[in-house]
Design an enzyme around this catalytic site. Structure first.
Site, PDB file in Angstrom:
ATOM      1  N   ASP A  88       0.814  -1.224   0.000  1.00 57.11           N
ATOM      2  CA  ASP A  88       0.000   0.000   0.000  1.00 57.11           C
ATOM      3  C   ASP A  88       0.847   1.274   0.000  1.00 57.11           C
ATOM      4  O   ASP A  88       0.300   2.380   0.089  1.00 57.11           O
ATOM      5  CB  ASP A  88      -0.910   0.032   1.237  1.00 57.11           C
ATOM      6  CG  ASP A  88      -2.237  -0.689   1.010  1.00 57.11           C
ATOM      7  OD1 ASP A  88      -2.669  -0.804  -0.154  1.00 57.11           O
ATOM      8  OD2 ASP A  88      -2.845  -1.119   2.014  1.00 57.11           O
ATOM      9  N   ARG A 113       0.617  -1.520   7.574  1.00 55.61           N
ATOM     10  CA  ARG A 113       1.183  -0.308   6.959  1.00 55.61           C
ATOM     11  C   ARG A 113       2.182   0.419   7.858  1.00 55.61           C
ATOM     12  O   ARG A 113       2.795   1.413   7.421  1.00 55.61           O
ATOM     13  CB  ARG A 113       0.053   0.653   6.537  1.00 55.61           C
ATOM     14  CG  ARG A 113      -0.884   0.068   5.483  1.00 55.61           C
ATOM     15  CD  ARG A 113      -1.701   1.130   4.772  1.00 55.61           C
ATOM     16  NE  ARG A 113      -0.860   2.049   3.984  1.00 55.61           N
ATOM     17  CZ  ARG A 113      -1.324   3.104   3.325  1.00 55.61           C
ATOM     18  NH1 ARG A 113      -2.618   3.394   3.359  1.00 55.61           N
ATOM     19  NH2 ARG A 113      -0.516   3.888   2.635  1.00 55.61           N
ATOM     20  N   ARG A 158      -9.745   6.056  10.481  1.00 53.58           N
ATOM     21  CA  ARG A 158      -8.285   5.925  10.531  1.00 53.58           C
ATOM     22  C   ARG A 158      -7.676   6.933  11.522  1.00 53.58           C
ATOM     23  O   ARG A 158      -7.150   6.555  12.550  1.00 53.58           O
ATOM     24  CB  ARG A 158      -7.687   6.125   9.142  1.00 53.58           C
ATOM     25  CG  ARG A 158      -8.192   5.108   8.105  1.00 53.58           C
ATOM     26  CD  ARG A 158      -7.749   3.700   8.451  1.00 53.58           C
ATOM     27  NE  ARG A 158      -8.196   2.713   7.475  1.00 53.58           N
ATOM     28  CZ  ARG A 158      -7.526   2.366   6.385  1.00 53.58           C
ATOM     29  NH1 ARG A 158      -6.378   2.927   6.109  1.00 53.58           N
ATOM     30  NH2 ARG A 158      -8.003   1.452   5.561  1.00 53.58           N
ATOM     31  N   HIS A 187     -11.253   7.347   4.451  1.00 53.08           N
ATOM     32  CA  HIS A 187     -10.370   8.506   4.612  1.00 53.08           C
ATOM     33  C   HIS A 187     -11.130   9.738   4.115  1.00 53.08           C
ATOM     34  O   HIS A 187     -11.938   9.631   3.181  1.00 53.08           O
ATOM     35  CB  HIS A 187      -9.114   8.382   3.729  1.00 53.08           C
ATOM     36  CG  HIS A 187      -8.005   7.557   4.294  1.00 53.08           C
ATOM     37  ND1 HIS A 187      -7.273   6.669   3.531  1.00 53.08           N
ATOM     38  CD2 HIS A 187      -7.461   7.505   5.544  1.00 53.08           C
ATOM     39  CE1 HIS A 187      -6.336   6.100   4.278  1.00 53.08           C
ATOM     40  NE2 HIS A 187      -6.435   6.588   5.500  1.00 53.08           N
ATOM     41  N   CYS A 281      -5.038   9.516  -3.412  1.00 50.76           N
ATOM     42  CA  CYS A 281      -4.322   8.604  -2.506  1.00 50.76           C
ATOM     43  C   CYS A 281      -2.863   8.443  -2.924  1.00 50.76           C
ATOM     44  O   CYS A 281      -1.997   8.216  -2.087  1.00 50.76           O
ATOM     45  CB  CYS A 281      -4.962   7.223  -2.502  1.00 50.76           C
ATOM     46  SG  CYS A 281      -6.671   7.182  -1.987  1.00 50.76           S
TER      47      CYS A 281
HETATM   48  N1  ARG Z   1      -5.295   0.107   1.008  1.00 53.13           N
HETATM   49  C1  ARG Z   1      -5.008   1.405   1.539  1.00 53.13           C
HETATM   50  C2  ARG Z   1      -5.553   1.524   2.940  1.00 53.13           C
HETATM   51  O1  ARG Z   1      -6.599   1.013   3.190  1.00 53.13           O
HETATM   52  C3  ARG Z   1      -5.576   2.469   0.660  1.00 53.13           C
HETATM   53  C4  ARG Z   1      -5.203   3.846   1.080  1.00 53.13           C
HETATM   54  C5  ARG Z   1      -5.806   4.892   0.221  1.00 53.13           C
HETATM   55  N2  ARG Z   1      -5.326   6.174   0.538  1.00 53.13           N
HETATM   56  C6  ARG Z   1      -6.056   7.282   0.702  1.00 53.13           C
HETATM   57  N3  ARG Z   1      -5.445   8.418   0.843  1.00 53.13           N
HETATM   58  N4  ARG Z   1      -7.346   7.226   0.771  1.00 53.13           N
HETATM   59  O2  ARG Z   1      -4.959   2.109   3.808  1.00 53.13           O
END
Ligand code: ARG
Length: 292
Positions: A88, A113, A158, A187, A281
């Site tokens: 990611d 991550r 998040r 997000h 993203c």
């Molecule tokens: N797979 C990643 C996650 O879930 C995707 C992140 C996407 N980034 C964003 N800025 N929305 O963290």
């Protein structure tokens, strides 16, 4: 006269007899990370299905087109080296929030991550920025978007609401907390995009009623996305004040942007979307002196 009316009357006429507001781009500085190790090996958002095959070379060409389009528009794009085992990391927006010579590096919610942060700490430190890692869960510009004097800040999935206080203090910029409620839009940058200093577009149903009221009050002339626009990931957009790079397929949003004087540029992000990511993203904006 409010700012938006003023913008309309002062710039609408030149070259736009139809009354469409003339938008003006400014030169930007971005950081991107090539999807060298792109894959979907775990699921941390509803878009991710590790059971479905991914194609790294398609992800790479989609990413490359976003990169090249930004460069063609005259922007500076730096690259951070992708780290193996971090599929990611292509989603550079999550790595940090950056203003001037200060970077606040992410503290990721999911263990998958967490190791990305070290790459960002090193990258910014090597360039002489003051660097600090957030002490609370904070997923960088995935959840922090600059709009005029404010930092619009997402929470709910998040970034921890308590992280907003730390970010506000670190940058000395007023944070407007917004709470997300739909896990498909986990997000802030999946539900809202800042188009210029005073114009945003967003999908109201992704937010609590209280946050919707805040957005209506601060941005009465915002462009409102439909459910279809949001599902097409159309809000995951990067704007330089005039050109709006966005996932293709958000038809209503594209038409509204054009009517409002912006130039939407549709990008194919089908492969990146398998990980729940799109144009924004992949793009961390460095609001620094190189952007002048
Ligand atoms: N797979 C990643 C996650 O879930 C995707 C992140 C996407 N980034 C964003 N800025 N929305 O963290």
């Amino acid at each position: 006269m409010d700012l938006i009316t003023e913008l309309g009357t002062s710039t609408a006429t030149a070259g736009h007899p139809s009354g469409v507001v003339a938008r003006r781009s400014t030169v930007r500085h971005y950081l991107m990370c090539p999807p060298t190790h792109f894959d979907v090996t775990y699921s941390i958002n509803p878009w991710m299905d590790p059971g479905k095959p991914t194609d790294q070379s398609i992800a790479m060409s989609q990413w490359q087109r976003i990169h090249d389009q930004l460069v063609d528009l005259g922007h500076t794009v730096d690259l951070i080296p992708p780290l193996p085992g971090l599929p990611d990391m292509v989603f550079a927006a999550n790595g940090a929030t950056v203003y001037g010579d200060r970077a606040l590096v992410a503290r990721f919610r999911f263990p998958e991550r967490v190791a990305e942060s070290a790459g960002y700490l090193d990258w910014f430190a090597a360039r002489g920025l003051s660097v600090q890692q957030a002490t609370r869960q904070n997923e960088g510009e995935g959840d922090y978007l600059a709009a005029g004097p404010w930092l619009l800040a997402g929470n709910g999935f998040r970034t921890d609401r308590r992280a907003h206080v730390e970010t506000e203090e670190y940058f000395g910029r007023a944070v407007i907390g917004l709470t997300l409620v739909n896990d498909k839009f986990y997000h802030l940058d999946t539900a809202l995009a800042a188009l210029d200093e005073r114009t945003i577009m967003y999908y109201p149903d992704a937010f609590t009623p209280g946050s919707q009221a805040i957005l209506r009050e601060l941005f009465p002339d915002a462009i409102i996305a439909t459910a279809e626009d949001a599902e097409a990931f159309g809000l995951n957009a990067v704007s330089d004040g005039e050109h709006v790079l966005m996932p293709e397929g958000a038809a209503n949003l594209t038409a509204q942007l054009r009517n409002a004087g912006f130039e939407p540029i549709g990008m194919d992000v089908s492969e990146l979307l398998r990980a729940g990511g799109g144009v924004k993203c992949c793009t961390l904006e460095l609001h620094d002196q190189r952007a002048q």
